[in-house]
Design an enzyme around this catalytic site. Sequence first.
Site, PDB file in Angstrom:
ATOM      1  N   ALA A 288       0.855  -1.184   0.000  1.00 54.66           N
ATOM      2  CA  ALA A 288       0.000   0.000   0.000  1.00 54.66           C
ATOM      3  C   ALA A 288       0.890   1.233   0.000  1.00 54.66           C
ATOM      4  CB  ALA A 288      -0.912  -0.004   1.222  1.00 54.66           C
ATOM      5  N   CYS A 348      -6.424   5.539 -19.650  1.00 54.57           N
ATOM      6  CA  CYS A 348      -7.885   5.528 -19.751  1.00 54.57           C
ATOM      7  C   CYS A 348      -8.431   6.949 -19.813  1.00 54.57           C
ATOM      8  CB  CYS A 348      -8.506   4.757 -18.586  1.00 54.57           C
ATOM      9  SG  CYS A 348      -8.167   5.472 -16.966  1.00 54.57           S
TER      10      CYS A 348
END
Length: 404
Positions: A288, A348
Amino acid sequence: MALVCVICRMIISGIIVLKKGKEISLQRFHPWLFSGAIQKMEGLVNDGVWVEVRDANNKTLGFGHYQNGSIAVRMLTFDSVTPDESFYTKKLAQALSLRASAYLPSMHTNCFRLVHGEGDGLTGLVIDYYDGVAIVQAHSTGMHADREAITAGLQAVLKDKLKAVYYKSQGTLPGKIRDEKSDGYLFGMTSVPHIVKEHDQKFLIDWESGQKTGFFLDQRENRKLLADFSRNKKVLNTFCYTGGFSVYALHAGAATVHSVDSSEKAVELTRKNIELNGFDTQQHECFAMDTFDFLKDKKDQYDVIILDPPAFAKHRDAKHQAMKGYQRLNAEAMKMIKSGGIIFTFSCSQVIDRKLFYDTVTSAAIQAGRDIKVLSHLCQPADHPVSIFHPEGEYLKGLVLSVV
């Protein structure tokens, strides 16, 4: 002039007349009518209502949703026939038929995109299907207003294959109406997380608290392709979200897979998906942390790297900064990957077109000083169709690169 015509709880309440010559884009079936093309408006024209669009000679060009903004009308039909109560049922049936031609759903895959906005002639609407549950996402005030009619259409088309409809649009609607209705079930109810299959891989989907509709269905075929490059390799999956690429790499026999995401919640969901598919957790590790920080001291450790960041540019004003971000990310990965390594890199961002993305990756290769070969050009799958009249719908661009 008042025009009233009831269509399944919708009313065509106004007429928009265009300036002379501004009908050309609609004659070419582009679904966006910009505000500068409008000569005058008649009747009650408010955000979200259905309107009739006419040219300067009063000829009907089609019907659509009005919204006060740069894109004034999102066109839903391009003829003079007034839409009736069967409009959404017919459109959804067409969308489902298109997916069936691409073998969706199947015994191997029971989740897919049922409606992809302009690609399915329903600009402003996205619907993802997760094994019996339809997640409806409105991107316009008009689709928000029509959510009950859309739900009725889903029930009519999917019948017993529909267990629930969940409305999730608070993050996609115009700001002024986001608080009007909380996300929630429009039909039925089910628990989350919900298990689905994609090419026989299992994934936990949480549409209530997850990003977007809960999963990135647009990478399905690219995840499958990654498997071909993963056997016995050490794989790094950056911006991993739910760990889709990681699961496919492990299934293909990757020696080791590392998944990185700045979100603790995403990392936890990745761990659960790895466990759900029964993989040896000693072969997989989650981190993380920021991807750029992670890459700093990892030279020559990975054979395969996936770069699938969130949209660096959501509007044109951010395009320059986005290009710098893509360049930096790709250059860092190119510098540190093993010789002979493979990079799957994506954008994207809709405002970054395919050529601009390619040029940006090229500049990254120059900066990295590595010999790069393009093995494949990647795109969104068949359930994310692009209307030939609306090339802006091609938002996902990708390259498979070999790094010497």
